[in-house]
Each structure stands twice: as structure tokens, then as C-alpha cells.
Design an enzyme around this catalytic site. Structure first.
Site, mmCIF file in Angstrom:
data_model
loop_
_atom_site.group_PDB
_atom_site.id
_atom_site.type_symbol
_atom_site.label_atom_id
_atom_site.label_comp_id
_atom_site.label_asym_id
_atom_site.label_seq_id
_atom_site.Cartn_x
_atom_site.Cartn_y
_atom_site.Cartn_z
ATOM 1 N N ASN A 169 0.853 -1.196 0.000
ATOM 2 C CA ASN A 169 0.000 0.000 0.000
ATOM 3 C C ASN A 169 0.884 1.240 0.000
ATOM 4 O OD1 ASN A 169 0.449 0.881 2.854
ATOM 5 N ND2 ASN A 169 -0.376 -1.168 3.236
ATOM 6 N N PHE A 206 -5.114 4.037 14.407
ATOM 7 C CA PHE A 206 -5.376 5.011 13.355
ATOM 8 C C PHE A 206 -6.511 4.462 12.506
ATOM 9 C CE2 PHE A 206 -2.467 8.624 12.582
ATOM 10 C CZ PHE A 206 -1.681 8.500 13.712
ATOM 11 N N LYS A 210 -14.328 1.333 14.745
ATOM 12 C CA LYS A 210 -13.059 0.586 14.854
ATOM 13 C C LYS A 210 -12.529 0.645 16.284
ATOM 14 C CE LYS A 210 -11.521 0.933 10.108
ATOM 15 N NZ LYS A 210 -10.805 1.639 9.077
ATOM 16 N N ASP A 261 -5.110 -5.989 5.236
ATOM 17 C CA ASP A 261 -6.317 -6.632 5.773
ATOM 18 C C ASP A 261 -6.489 -8.023 5.183
ATOM 19 O OD1 ASP A 261 -7.182 -4.601 7.476
ATOM 20 O OD2 ASP A 261 -8.016 -3.467 5.785
ATOM 21 N N ASP A 296 -5.746 -9.204 12.822
ATOM 22 C CA ASP A 296 -5.737 -7.778 13.165
ATOM 23 C C ASP A 296 -4.933 -7.574 14.446
ATOM 24 O OD1 ASP A 296 -6.567 -5.166 14.199
ATOM 25 O OD2 ASP A 296 -7.900 -5.207 12.463
ATOM 26 N N ILE A 297 -3.802 -6.894 14.302
ATOM 27 C CA ILE A 297 -2.857 -6.747 15.430
ATOM 28 C C ILE A 297 -3.480 -5.937 16.565
ATOM 29 C CG2 ILE A 297 -0.574 -5.927 16.105
ATOM 30 C CD1 ILE A 297 0.176 -6.120 13.062
#
Ligand code: PMT
Length: 406
Positions: free
Chosen positions: A210, A323, A337, A279, A306-307
Site C-alpha cells: 500500500n 489510526f 473501529k 487486511d 488484526d494486530i
């Protein structure tokens, strides 16, 4: 910059050609919300007039210790008490020598001897004077006495020489002075910051990645370090220098980032997740290079772990700050989230615009926590990071279940 508002600064100017840069420094300090008073030595007045500095600072300029009028108003003792910080820029070799030896034969040197405020000096001199052994001894002595030495820079000099001794530019000085007020708000705390993007192998040579450059996370690491925290930076592949005093762990994939975070987490108080973690990852990366043999190629992807969510479930979880990178409905998605991942705070930014978010040097974030919210408008990532770190420090301390362990 964000810590200068309301601060009272004495700017001492000594005799050097770099005195002209002090005018710009006064302008920047005043613009940043400081109250600035200027003290000039006799030598400084040969290079720049008190009138210029008076106009820029909005205050009378102080030039002599034997001024009855000044002593009746704001004399050297009052000036010394008034200052939150005394900055001497430019600081000539002669002034540094006198300061190192405790001389008090003019207003500026007397003031430096009298004040309890931190003193910061920006040396400016010919490169031979700077490397001279006596100057270096003076500098080392001043450093050991707790005086902050800012610079000097190296490069072309007014006299035609090239080398060390140039005064730092005024914006660099303003930034260092600003940072000096940010120090130690996170002293005693250990912080993990994830930064950059992950790379997930499609085959041996290709990957899904990304646009994250790591700039936001590195700025946060720098700001947290400035604020006195012990910082571990866990980052994907980025092209950035490690901020000084920060420990860095390089990883490539989401799986490696997760493992690095889990290895470290139990000894840390705060986790800030600014990394853009994949993801979805290729389910079965191909060993070798996929050949160009068909018209259509499908790659099967599976969700990655997902950490932030996993850390949020830990029994002894640290204070977590995530974030959220969104293109629309930022507040709704960010709050969701934060709740789903059991985060204490979340910093949401809009991505997909050319002036903020991924890759560029600026950003704007809306920060949410359970019963509050704060907008940090568009600014450099350095400034956003400092503001965010200050806010995280406030929220961490407000969380009564946590203590700062010195
Ligand atoms: O690096 P720069 O070029 O400076 O750009 C900065 C940035 C835009 C990348 C940064 O400001 C930012 O928004 N980082 C988070 C990007 C992201 O992945 O957001 P998200 O909304 O998809 O994820 C929410 C949170 O979960 C994030 O804290 C993320 O680190 C975390 N996450 C996501 C997926 C995953 N598998 N594990 C995670 O921990």
C-alpha cells in the site's frame, strides 16, 4: 510547532554576521505565540539595529546593564526571572568563551549568570574558530553545565571558507526551542509505534502493498522520544532514517509485524498503531515467479490477523491508540473501529486527497476517545505528531487505572 504559545523567551544576540537571521527568528517566535524580549550585545548592534528587533518583537530592546531607566523597569534581574528560556542566537566564539567562564561584564552575560531558566545557544563563527581546541573545550564545558548547544551547521561561510560554524537557520532553531518545551511529558513510559505498510507475497518477486511511506509513524516516534518516552518502532519496508534514540525493528509482512508487536508488548505501556497493515493476504503465495501464460489470473486472499484487535483482547492490555484511514464517514467508521478493537483512542485521517494522509508530509486528524474528541487541523506530520503525542500523554494520565512508572 505547538508548545511555544504563551512562553516567555529572551533572545540574546551577539556580534556575528548571522545576527540578521535573528530578526527572522524573532518573527517566528512571536508568530508561534511567544512573548519575546531581545537583549543585544554591543557587537550585535554593529550588524543589526535594535529598532528592527523592537519592531519585530513588539518590546523595547535591552542593550546595556547600566541603564537607569531599564533597571527601574525591567532590569537584568527581572529579565532573568521573566524568562522561561534564554536563547542566544547567534552566539559568537567570544560570547561562548565568556559564558563558559562565568563572566558577567555586560547585560547578556549577567542575565545568563542570574537566570534559573534553561539556556540554549546557537554558535555562529568562522570554521577555524569553531574547530579551535579552546572553543571546543568551552562548548564541551557549556554542554556539561546543562546548556543546550544548537548546531552549528556546516557549509559556505560569509568569509568565503567552507566548514562547520554556520548558525542553524531560524526555522530550525524555532523548532528546537519548541521541542525543548515538549520534553518529558512521557518520561518513564515505554511506547511501541507501528509504521509504514506491509508487503504480502503473491509469488517470490511480487507483493501486495500500500501507499504508506512511514512518515506519520516516524514523526510519532520522534515526538514520543522528544517527550521522554522509550520508543520501539516496528516498521514495514520504508525509506526513512531512524529517529535518534529510537529502537527500530524492521518487518515485511503483517504476520511478522504481529509477532514483533506480541514479542514486545508485555514490557510496554502504550501501543500506537499507525501502520497500514494488510487486511487481506494471498492465501497461498506461489514459490517462484508466476509465468504470463493465461489471460486472467485470480489470486485468492484470506483475512490477516488484526494486530490492534488482538492486543485489545489481552488481559493486561497496554493503552492502545489506533489510526483509521478512511475515504468517507470518517467519524462513524473510526468510532466503530475503536470500539471493535477495544482501543483507548483512535486518530482518524482522510486518505485519497493529495494534500494529506499517505506519502505526503502533511496530515490532519480527528482524534476520538470514549468521552471526547479533538481535531488537529492540516499541518506538517511533525506538528500533528507532537500534538497527538501530547494528547496521548494527557489521556494516559487521565486513565486512573494507569500510572507512570519512573
Ligand atoms: O505512512 P504515511 O505515508 O505517512 O501515511 C500515514 C497513514 C495514512 C498510513 C496513517 O496516518 C494511517 O492512517 N495509518 C493506519 C492505516 C490503516 O491501516 O488504517 P485501518 O483503518 O485500515 O486500520 C485501523 C487500525 O487497525 C490501524 O491502527 C491499523 O494499524 C490497525 N490494523 C489494521 C489491520 C490489521 N491487520 N492489523 C491492524 O493492527
Amino acid at each position: 510547532m505547538g508548545f511555544l504559545t504563551g512562553k516567555q523567551i529572551i533572545l540574546g544576540i551577539t556580534g556575528s554576521i548571522a545576527a540578521y537571521k535573528a530578526a527572522e527568528l524573532v518573527r517566528l517566535l512571536v508568530k508561534s505565540g511567544t512573548r519575546t524580549r531581545v537583549v543585544m550585545t554591543q557587537g550585535a548592534q554593529a550588524f543589526i539595529t535594535p529598532m528592527t528587533l523592537q519592531a519585530l518583537s513588539g518590546n523595547p530592546v535591552h542593550t546595556t546593564i547600566l541603564d537607569e531607566q531599564a533597571e527601574a523597569g525591567m532590569g537584568h534581574i527581572e529579565l532573568a526571572r521573566w524568562a522561561d528560556t534564554v536563547v542566544v542566537a547567534p552566539a559568537s566564539a567570544n560570547f561562548l568563551a565568556r559564558l563558559a567562564h562565568g563572566m558577567a561584564d555586560d547585560l547578556l552575560s549577567t542575565l545568563c549568570l542570574t537566570t534559573d531558566a534553561p539556556i540554549m545557544v546557537a554558535p555562529a563563527m568562522n570554521q577555524r574558530m569553531w574547530i579551535n581546541r579552546q572553543t571546543q573545550l568551552n562548548i564541551s564545558h557549556l554542554g556539561q553545565s546543562g546548556i543546550t548547544i544548537m548546531g552549528p551547521a556546516s557549509g559556505n561561510q560569509a568569509c568565503g571558507d567552507i566548514g562547520p560554524g554556520r548558525m542553524l537557520e531560524s526555522d530550525e532553531l524555532a523548532s528546537i526551542i519548541d521541542n525543548s518545551f515538549a520534553r518529558h511529558t512521557l518520561a518513564g513510559l515505554k511506547i511501541i509505534i507501528t509504521a509504514g505498510g506491509t508487503r504480502e507475497a503473491i509469488d517470490t518477486i511480487r507483493y501486495i502493498g500500500n501507499r504508506s511511506s512511514g512518515k506519520m509513524g516516524f514523526a510519532l516516534a520522534n515526538a514520543a522520544r522528544e517527550a521522554g518516552a522509550e520508543v520501539t518502532l516496528i516498521c514495514g519496508p520504508v525509506n526513512l532514517d531512524t529517529p535518534s534514540g529510537v529502537s527500530r525493528i524492521d518487518v515485511e509482512t503483517a504476520k511478522q509485524m504481529r509477532q514483533a508487536v506480541l514479542n514486545q508488548i508485555s514490557s510496554h505501556h502504550i501501543l500506537i498503531g499507525s501502520a497500514a497493515v494488510a487486511d487481506y493476504v494471498p492465501t497461498a503465495p506461489y514459490e517462484g515467479k508466476i509465468k504470463k501464460t493465461c489471460d486472467n489470473l485470480s489470486i485468492e486472499l484470506s483475512p490477516s490477523i488484526d494486530i490492534m484487535q488482538e492486543v485489545g483482547q489481552l488481559q493486561d492490555k497496554p493503552f492502545t491508540v489506533g489510526f483509521a484511514a478512511e475515504t468517507e464517514n470518517m467519524d462513524v467508521y473510526a468510532r466503530d473501529k475503536m470500539q471493535r478493537k477495544n482501543m483507548d483512542m483512535i486518530a482518524a485521517n482522510i486518505v485519497g486527497l493529495p494534500d494529506r494522509g499517505f506519502e505526503v508530509d502533511e496530515n490532519a486528524v480527528d482524534v476520538y476517545w470514549s468521552n471526547g474528541q479533538k481535531t488537529l487541523p492540516l499541518a506538517s506530520k511533525t506538528k500533528i505528531a507532537r500534538q497527538l503525542i501530547a494528547l496521548i500523554g494527557d489521556r494516559y494520565r487521565a486513565d486512573t487505572s494507569r500510572q507512570i512508572i519512573a
